[in-house]
Design a protein around this motif. Sequence first.
Motif, short mmCIF file in Angstrom:
data_model
loop_
_atom_site.label_atom_id
_atom_site.label_comp_id
_atom_site.label_asym_id
_atom_site.label_seq_id
_atom_site.Cartn_x
_atom_site.Cartn_y
_atom_site.Cartn_z
N VAL A 1 -0.84 13.15 0.20
CA VAL A 1 -2.06 11.84 0.47
C VAL A 1 -1.94 11.86 2.43
N ILE A 2 -1.46 11.73 2.52
CA ILE A 2 -1.75 10.42 3.91
C ILE A 2 -2.09 11.45 5.10
N CYS B 1 -5.68 12.56 3.93
CA CYS B 1 -5.90 11.71 5.02
C CYS B 1 -6.87 11.94 6.47
N VAL B 2 -5.59 11.74 7.21
CA VAL B 2 -4.94 12.07 8.82
C VAL B 2 -6.39 13.26 9.22
N ILE B 3 -6.22 14.76 8.10
CA ILE B 3 -7.45 15.48 8.55
C ILE B 3 -9.08 15.00 8.19
N LEU B 4 -8.56 14.98 7.11
CA LEU B 4 -10.10 14.61 6.65
C LEU B 4 -10.80 13.02 7.82
N ILE C 1 7.49 10.62 -3.03
CA ILE C 1 7.55 10.68 -1.20
C ILE C 1 6.91 12.38 -0.91
N MET C 2 7.01 13.24 -1.74
CA MET C 2 5.93 14.39 -1.38
C MET C 2 4.74 13.98 -1.23
N GLY D 1 0.85 -0.97 -0.01
CA GLY D 1 0.16 -0.22 0.31
C GLY D 1 0.64 1.41 -0.11
N MET D 2 0.60 2.23 0.28
CA MET D 2 0.72 3.42 0.60
C MET D 2 2.58 3.34 1.17
#
Length: 51
Positions: free
Chosen positions: A24-25, A28-31, A18-19, A1-2
């Motif tokens: 994206v990660i 996802c954490v904020i959402l 990497i950026m 995966g990621m």
Amino acid sequence: GMGLLLVNAVGTRDYPVIMGATLVIGICVILVNLLTDIVYAIVDPRIQVSR
């Protein structure tokens, strides 16, 4: 995966990947945090939006 994608990108010094993976990660954490706050406010009626 990621996670594997990010580890491989770090190993090969592929900075755009990497950026992108970090972005994206992070989004996802904020959402997920926003969704958790909204659901918590719906479930517990004592929680009110601050003004």
